[in-house]
Write a protein that holds these residues in place. Structure first.
Motif, PDB file in Angstrom:
ATOM      1  N   PHE A   3       0.965  -1.321  -0.038  1.00 42.27           N
ATOM      2  CA  PHE A   3      -0.094   0.060  -0.005  1.00 42.27           C
ATOM      3  C   PHE A   3       1.089   1.313  -0.062  1.00 42.27           C
ATOM      4  O   PHE A   3       0.607   2.237  -0.744  1.00 42.27           O
ATOM      5  N   MET A   6       2.164   1.613  -3.582  1.00 35.71           N
ATOM      6  CA  MET A   6       1.052   2.189  -4.144  1.00 35.71           C
ATOM      7  C   MET A   6       0.805   3.826  -4.181  1.00 35.71           C
ATOM      8  O   MET A   6       0.805   4.429  -5.014  1.00 35.71           O
ATOM      9  N   ARG A   7       1.078   4.205  -2.981  1.00 36.29           N
ATOM     10  CA  ARG A   7       0.753   5.592  -2.516  1.00 36.29           C
ATOM     11  C   ARG A   7       2.047   6.502  -3.077  1.00 36.29           C
ATOM     12  O   ARG A   7       1.870   7.572  -3.737  1.00 36.29           O
ATOM     13  N   GLY A  13      -6.956   4.977  -5.596  1.00 36.59           N
ATOM     14  CA  GLY A  13      -7.857   3.961  -5.357  1.00 36.59           C
ATOM     15  C   GLY A  13      -9.331   4.157  -5.306  1.00 36.59           C
ATOM     16  O   GLY A  13      -9.596   5.632  -5.432  1.00 36.59           O
ATOM     17  N   ASN A  15     -11.819   4.104  -3.189  1.00 38.84           N
ATOM     18  CA  ASN A  15     -12.297   5.018  -2.066  1.00 38.84           C
ATOM     19  C   ASN A  15     -11.974   6.355  -2.144  1.00 38.84           C
ATOM     20  O   ASN A  15     -12.641   7.356  -1.850  1.00 38.84           O
ATOM     21  N   ASN A  16     -10.700   6.672  -2.616  1.00 35.52           N
ATOM     22  CA  ASN A  16     -10.073   8.023  -2.648  1.00 35.52           C
ATOM     23  C   ASN A  16     -10.779   8.582  -3.909  1.00 35.52           C
ATOM     24  O   ASN A  16     -11.049   9.989  -3.757  1.00 35.52           O
TER      25      ASN A  16
ATOM     26  N   ILE B 350     -13.542  -1.512   2.503  1.00 36.35           N
ATOM     27  CA  ILE B 350     -12.123  -1.676   3.066  1.00 36.35           C
ATOM     28  C   ILE B 350     -11.392  -2.979   2.360  1.00 36.35           C
ATOM     29  O   ILE B 350     -10.405  -2.954   2.085  1.00 36.35           O
ATOM     30  N   TYR B 507     -13.164   6.753   4.841  1.00 37.35           N
ATOM     31  CA  TYR B 507     -12.055   6.124   4.544  1.00 37.35           C
ATOM     32  C   TYR B 507     -11.557   6.314   3.229  1.00 37.35           C
ATOM     33  O   TYR B 507     -12.385   5.733   2.174  1.00 37.35           O
ATOM     34  N   LYS B 508     -10.342   6.828   2.892  1.00 34.44           N
ATOM     35  CA  LYS B 508     -10.159   7.300   1.635  1.00 34.44           C
ATOM     36  C   LYS B 508      -8.803   5.992   1.199  1.00 34.44           C
ATOM     37  O   LYS B 508      -8.181   6.446   0.036  1.00 34.44           O
ATOM     38  N   GLY B 509      -8.347   5.187   1.891  1.00 35.81           N
ATOM     39  CA  GLY B 509      -7.239   4.456   1.697  1.00 35.81           C
ATOM     40  C   GLY B 509      -7.677   3.431   0.819  1.00 35.81           C
ATOM     41  O   GLY B 509      -8.794   3.311   0.136  1.00 35.81           O
ATOM     42  N   TYR B 510      -6.633   2.570   0.244  1.00 37.62           N
ATOM     43  CA  TYR B 510      -6.804   1.730  -0.650  1.00 37.62           C
ATOM     44  C   TYR B 510      -7.724   0.395  -0.133  1.00 37.62           C
ATOM     45  O   TYR B 510      -7.706   0.124   1.076  1.00 37.62           O
ATOM     46  N   ARG B 511      -8.433  -0.157  -0.823  1.00 39.26           N
ATOM     47  CA  ARG B 511      -9.153  -1.244  -0.547  1.00 39.26           C
ATOM     48  C   ARG B 511      -8.210  -2.548  -0.846  1.00 39.26           C
ATOM     49  O   ARG B 511      -7.126  -2.421  -1.612  1.00 39.26           O
TER      50      ARG B 511
END
Lengths: 315, 531
Positions: A3, A6-7, A13, A15-16, B350, B507-511
């Protein structure tokens, strides 16, 4: 940890994408302007943005009885749901065939023949909402069929490729061309196995290609090299995409453009929730580009100036 | 907006936490109903042996901290009854104007709590309260018994022990050196042969302690059967002691080796053996004692309801325990739905597990709970089968969408008939099916059939698997009865769930699934960057 990597590579992603870009920049009330193709077409025509011509809009099963009369003057067309997504429910008719008895059948882009009955069934499926995003009753559109630009002749199979441009606050940030394959049934849909080829924003040249996330160098059906193809009218393509921001007022937008042999680039459809696979096609993360726009882009620019800013600042 | 979220989340967490603290600390409400291990139906039937007797008495359990009694029933038509509840025990007496020749009986529902006293400190008490003094009465012993006890005392006591130590030493000796054997009924046997009946052992203990001025009494009790024990027709009373140390009565059982504890399988019937010696002697009275389990391992909601209402606070009025039982049952299930939604949000946002829509997994879970996991899965997969078969056969007919779905629905009804006839539901342990399956089908099958058309079989099956996994996981959560009752008792916990939902929503992080999706991309980018 992956992760963190990836960032670091700036990969965006889901959600972002939703939380930071779609929810904050896209006003829900503008969604129908992109989700409903009838509304998009009306808006585009008011703004002088080129789109395929809509021959017919069928909104009730009753109208289907008249289908033979309605299509009798057409030679080719595309059937699509007004509220469809991901290219689902779209059928391309390349030829309207009339036999000696006056019975009409249709030839599809994949060579298969469809009877009037099958076409009616398909349209009634669209009307009853089978392909609509919300599942609500929908309108079927019979639209001008677009022909393929000759530049794509060797790297396409079955259908028409389109160019997807992600536009943030009116600035193009990333782009790819989606090339149909045999496996995708002629559709320019990455989920169904079409090729996604990243395009360099400055030059309009393809640089990398993937199928289902796997890097490919040649088209699996034609064998031709996928990189190094320069999209014609590239500046026009980007400007057209940039203008769509002014047209529908969505800050985070996916614009799908097709190149016609005679009309130049025209808008095929707009998408308020464009996917993330474009990052894989380009082998680049979207985040740094989106952040660059939000941080540094000046406001009050014309579409042309915005394209220039993107090309100068986005690497 | 940025600063608003932490406040809202904090509020959503603090509000229920504050309420819980307030309820438990200031109102002294239990946060959960007591878990009842076993509730017993106690029953004693008797008649005097003497045909001319006009009264008959028998000890009955007396309610106290470790013993709850409800549904007391006394039978004996035409006789007066009298319950003598002295400070420690209760004795029920039937009085007749004419001789009692028919059987009389007493029954009650009894809930026993175990007693465990962890720390017994030193005791040098000299003066005892009045009601304890009678338990200090010195025994009158036969000379040979007295001689033997003195010998024993000299052997085990050093003379400087406090009363707790005396109680302990006597316990160790009798517990270990005198074998329990109902055939040996005298102190002499116990001390010379080393064998003695429970009563003799209790007596010896009592003698030894009273001789050292430690208040002690012999208690009569029933040893209740364990869950797998064969049912006993006639239960016998057994005996143990209670010793008064540090101002409280402490249970001691020299027969079963308990000092300072009494498990909840012992039902104390009387606490002063000398007083009832005659009334429990089978020479005087014919009696049968029975005790069967009434309730096994359940939350005592009824008691809790009484507690809540008795407190008379604001919470008494908004407690779900006030609702009629069938409405309570509904709430027990639906209060868990938000919890299911939380699991779903975690899974989707998540972890990135694909599911059919928002509610299908939750509905499915509730369906599992209504029927059984096995039957629920069987039914759901059958419906999936119908959906796939329908695509193969009806596709060629070019039907409009609604009639087509209606056909599936009809097929499902036929499936339900088949299930009813074959008894499959019963085989899976599902009692009733109800209308629920039809709701699930209508929600699910439409999406399923569209997805099958649009995204192909592989993607649909992935989503199907995701849906089933989430449902089964949520079902596992729903099966924790403590959780169910916790939310039912304290519905304010739902605010806490909302707090979690806001956090997930932010939550804005990766799944986790994106780890797989972008794995290749990361690898290529690393290669490019020369990492």
């Amino acid at each position: 940890m992956i992760f963190r990597e990836m960032r670091e590579f700036g990969i965006l992603g889901i959600n972002n994408r939703i939380g930071r870009f779609i929810l904050r920049q896209n006003n829900r009330k503008n969604y129908p302007l992109v989700d409903d193709k009838v509304k998009t077409a009306a808006r585009a025509s008011a703004w002088g943005v080129p789109m395929p011509e809509n021959y017919l809009e069928i909104g009730s099963v009753g109208d289907l009885k008249k289908l033979p009369q309605l299509v009798t003057n057409l030679s080719s067309f595309v059937i699509k749901p007004a509220n469809g997504s991901q290219g689902n429910g779209i059928i391309v008719i390349t030829e309207v065939i009339k036999d000696e008895n006056g019975w009409i059948s249709f030839k599809r882009s994949n060579g298969k023949i469809m009877s009037m009955e099958e076409v009616r069934h398909h349209i009634s499926g669209i009307i009853s909402g089978l392909y609509s995003l919300s599942g609500r009753p929908d309108v079927a559109i019979l639209q001008q069929k677009i022909d393929m630009h000759p530049i794509f002749k060797d790297i396409c199979f079955g259908g028409i490729p389109d160019v997807r441009v992600i536009v943030n606050q009116g600035f193009p940030v990333m782009s790819m061309v989606r090339l149909p394959t045999k496996k995708s049934d002629g559709k320019a849909n990455l989920h169904q196995g079409a090729i996604g080829a990243g395009i360099d924003l400055q030059t309009g040249t393809t640089n990398n290609a993937v199928i289902n996330g796997q890097v490919v160098t040649t088209h699996p059906d034609t064998g031709h090299l996928l990189s190094g193809v320069t999209i014609p009218h590239w500046q026009e393509v980007l400007e057209l995409a940039a203008r769509c921001f002014d047209m529908v007022g969505l800050g985070y937008l996916g614009v799908d453009i097709v190149l016609t042999p005679d009309q130049g680039p025209i808008i095929l459809e707009l998408n308020a929730r464009p996917g993330l696979a474009i990052q894989i096609a380009n082998q680049k993360g979207l985040l740094p580009r989106l952040e660059k726009i939000l941080k540094d882009a000046p406001s009050g620019l014309t579409a042309k100036e915005r394209v220039a800013f993107s090309q100068a600042n986005i690497i | 907006m940025k600063r608003l979220t932490p406040w809202i989340v904090a509020l959503l967490f603090l509000f229920p936490t504050g309420l819980l603290i307030y309820k438990s600390q200031f109102l002294n409400l239990s946060l959960l109903p007591q878990k009842v291990d076993d509730v017993w139906n106690f029953d004693v039937t008797l008649r005097p042996k003497d045909p001319t007797a006009t009264t008959v008495s028998f000890p009955i359990p007396r309610a106290g901290e470790d013993l709850k009694i409800s549904d007391e029933r006394i039978k004996g038509k035409g006789y007066d009854t009298l319950i003598d509840r002295n400070s420690d025990s209760a004795v029920l007496t039937w009085l007749g104007e004419e001789p009692i020749v028919k059987r009389v009986s007493y029954s009650a529902r009894i809930d026993i709590q175990p007693i465990i006293i962890k720390k017994i400190s030193k005791d040098n008490t000299v003066n005892y309260p009045k009601q304890v003094k009678k338990y200090l009465k010195k025994p009158v012993l036969l000379p040979e018994d007295e001689e033997a006890i003195v010998l024993l005392e000299n052997a085990i006591f050093e003379g400087n022990e406090d009363k707790s130590m005396i109680a302990r030493k006597a316990f160790y000796y009798i517990n270990e050196e005198i074998q329990r054997n109902i055939k040996f009924k005298t102190i002499k046997d116990a001390l010379s042969i080393g064998k003695g009946s429970p009563l003799v052992k209790a007596r010896l203990y009592s003698y030894m302690l009273r001789r050292k001025d430690v208040p002690v009494r012999i208690i009569a009790m029933l040893r209740l059967p364990l869950l797998n024990d064969p049912p006993e027709e006639k239960m016998q009373l057994t005996f143990a002691n209670e010793v008064f140390l540090n101002n409280r009565w402490i249970p001691v059982d020299t027969n079963r080796g308990h000092f300072g504890e009494r498990p909840d399988r012992y039902l104390v019937v009387h606490r002063h053996y000398e007083e009832i010696e005659k009334s429990i002697n089978r020479k005087n009275v014919v009696y049968t004692i029975r005790a069967d389990r009434a309730v096994i391992n359940k939350f005592n909601k009824e008691e809790f309801r009484k507690e809540v209402i008795r407190k008379g606070t604001f919470f008494s009025f908004i407690s779900l325990y006030r609702l009629p039982p069938h409405v309570q049952e509904i709430f027990e299930t639906i209060l868990l739905i938000p919890l299911g939604a939380l699991v779903l949000c975690l899974a989707r946002n998540i972890l990135g597990v694909p599911t059919f829509g928002m509610f299908t997994p939750i509905l499915l879970t509730v369906f599992f709970k209504e029927t059984s996991l096995g039957f629920g899965l069987f039914f759901f997969l059958s419906v999936v089968g119908i959906g796939i078969a329908e695509r193969y056969f009806l596709d060629k007919l070019y039907l409009l969408a609604i009639p087509r779905l209606s056909i599936i629905l009809t097929l499902v009804i036929l499936l339900l008939m088949l299930i009813a006839f074959t008894g499959i539901a019963e085989a899976f342990g599902a009692s009733h099916i109800g209308y629920f399956p039809i709701v699930i089908v209508t929600v699910f099958i439409e999406r399923f059939s569209i997805m099958l058309t649009e995204d192909g079989t592989v993607n649909t099956m992935k989503t199907l698997l995701g849906t089933v996994i989430i449902s089964v996981l949520t079902f596992g959560l729903y099966s924790i009865s403590t959780l169910e009752i916790l939310v039912f008792t304290n519905p304010e916990l739902l605010f806490m769930i909302m707090g979690f939902l806001v956090l997930i929503g932010k939550y804005k992080g990766y799944r986790l699934s994106e780890f797989i999706r972008f794995r290749g991309l990361v690898k290529q980018l690393k290669a490019k960057a020369g990492m």
